[in-house]
Design a protein around this motif. Sequence first.
Motif, PDB file in Angstrom:
ATOM      1  N   GLU A 280      57.463 -25.295 110.132  1.00 22.77           N
ATOM      2  CA  GLU A 280      58.946 -25.260 110.780  1.00 22.77           C
ATOM      3  C   GLU A 280      59.829 -24.800 109.434  1.00 22.77           C
ATOM      4  O   GLU A 280      59.666 -25.216 108.560  1.00 22.77           O
ATOM      5  CB  GLU A 280      59.259 -26.718 111.332  1.00 22.77           C
ATOM      6  N   ASP A 281      60.918 -24.402 109.732  1.00 22.54           N
ATOM      7  CA  ASP A 281      61.825 -23.720 108.937  1.00 22.54           C
ATOM      8  C   ASP A 281      62.864 -25.026 108.833  1.00 22.54           C
ATOM      9  O   ASP A 281      63.735 -24.880 109.944  1.00 22.54           O
ATOM     10  CB  ASP A 281      62.112 -22.458 109.353  1.00 22.54           C
ATOM     11  N   CYS A 316      57.975 -23.970 104.115  1.00 30.13           N
ATOM     12  CA  CYS A 316      58.144 -24.535 105.114  1.00 30.13           C
ATOM     13  C   CYS A 316      58.560 -26.116 104.935  1.00 30.13           C
ATOM     14  O   CYS A 316      58.247 -26.441 103.698  1.00 30.13           O
ATOM     15  CB  CYS A 316      57.100 -24.195 106.055  1.00 30.13           C
ATOM     16  N   HIS A 341      67.430 -27.421 111.525  1.00 33.01           N
ATOM     17  CA  HIS A 341      66.150 -26.777 112.058  1.00 33.01           C
ATOM     18  C   HIS A 341      66.494 -25.332 112.291  1.00 33.01           C
ATOM     19  O   HIS A 341      67.229 -25.125 113.095  1.00 33.01           O
ATOM     20  CB  HIS A 341      65.530 -27.754 112.996  1.00 33.01           C
ATOM     21  N   TYR A 342      65.508 -24.508 111.749  1.00 34.23           N
ATOM     22  CA  TYR A 342      66.092 -23.008 111.974  1.00 34.23           C
ATOM     23  C   TYR A 342      64.565 -22.312 112.766  1.00 34.23           C
ATOM     24  O   TYR A 342      64.601 -21.119 112.971  1.00 34.23           O
ATOM     25  CB  TYR A 342      66.157 -21.983 110.490  1.00 34.23           C
ATOM     26  N   GLY A 343      63.789 -23.316 113.458  1.00 37.25           N
ATOM     27  CA  GLY A 343      62.861 -22.728 114.150  1.00 37.25           C
ATOM     28  C   GLY A 343      61.551 -22.513 113.351  1.00 37.25           C
ATOM     29  O   GLY A 343      61.488 -23.179 112.341  1.00 37.25           O
ATOM     30  N   ILE A 344      60.669 -21.964 113.894  1.00 34.93           N
ATOM     31  CA  ILE A 344      59.249 -21.621 113.274  1.00 34.93           C
ATOM     32  C   ILE A 344      59.420 -20.859 112.051  1.00 34.93           C
ATOM     33  O   ILE A 344      60.403 -20.157 111.896  1.00 34.93           O
ATOM     34  CB  ILE A 344      58.286 -21.030 114.299  1.00 34.93           C
ATOM     35  N   THR A 350      52.168 -19.454 116.256  1.00 36.65           N
ATOM     36  CA  THR A 350      52.078 -20.519 116.819  1.00 36.65           C
ATOM     37  C   THR A 350      50.873 -21.409 116.117  1.00 36.65           C
ATOM     38  O   THR A 350      50.290 -22.412 116.945  1.00 36.65           O
ATOM     39  CB  THR A 350      51.960 -20.313 118.235  1.00 36.65           C
TER      40      THR A 350
END
Length: 363
Positions: A280-281, A316, A341-344, A350
């Motif tokens: 996660e970013d 990450c 949080h900036y998403g994946i 995935t």
Amino acid sequence: MNENNKDCCASDDCCGEASVLEHVKEYYGKQLKSNEDLVSGACCCTDKPPAEIRDILPLIADGIMNKFYGCGSPLPPLLEGMTVLDLGCGTGRDVYIASKLAGESGCSIGVDMTTEQIEVAKKYQDEQRGRFGFKSSNVKFLQGYIEDLKSLGIEDNSVDVVISNCVINLSPAKEQVFREIYRVLRPGGELFFSDVFADRRIPESLAGDPVLRSECLAGTLYTEDFRRIMAASGWADFRYTDIRNLDLGDGKVEEMLGFAAFSSRTIRAFKLDDLEDVCEDYGQTAYYDGSIPGHPHFFDLDDHHRFFTGKPMLVCGNTASILANTRYRKAFKVVGDRSVHYGIFGGCGTGHGGGEPETGSCC
């Protein structure tokens, strides 16, 4: 492979866990006299070890080295003062190297189930202490099973680093091994091991062959099953640091197992409760200061994270946690937290946090 055992898997008892372990003990304790007796090339290490390990190898007694069987060099840096546990230590080569790296303030423990191997390891304990210039030995050898470290008195959260060199593939209860490792490691502790893997599941009809099993081939984990076992055992993230394709070497072995591709892989994983199953970013950045011995210009955390000294690198959340919450924190500065949080993390897809880059993993 072995005419006397070609129908081994016709009976559930023969292919049971106890039978597998007895075959392996017989092979390494009585049949193999030295590493020259190995049939295949699976348990032979051709990698050039780091300089700090190369400097120690001449100090290891020949009686230990001649009976060394391994497929990698699973000794991470920054071991000074650490408690290191070697699973399937054999005659103790890696235990003694770890003891030298840990120093007299550290401790190196070896576990092996084979009486003959452990006897060799213990035989050289005082000699190795003298070769290293230690006032007292910092080494301990325990005879027992890597699937049951508790019975050997190894307590929860008592070990800083667990290593293993081409042994876990021999276990008939691999998930239990990884659960035990997770149990004994302290928070922030590291698992760093080398082993043989396959690109598919090996049929049970071959897994029961005592020689193929003992040569570290028939019991190898399929890489995707390894990923699943790690997740089920508490390891949300693991990283490959090295992958080397194996040549089976022996014609008979090739005839029986040539349908699969085998590789020697070195893997590191950490016991941290904030690791996620994908990368996660959080907008975090890491800096390496060049202070890890032997790595003045850059440090490779894994096969896709090379940190150049002084150069900022976006990471990450999992990588940030590894660098900030383990013994590596002394060499890294991590900027940022998980408040936003900036998403994946870009490029992760995935997949789980520890897969290989081409499968949509970290970075």
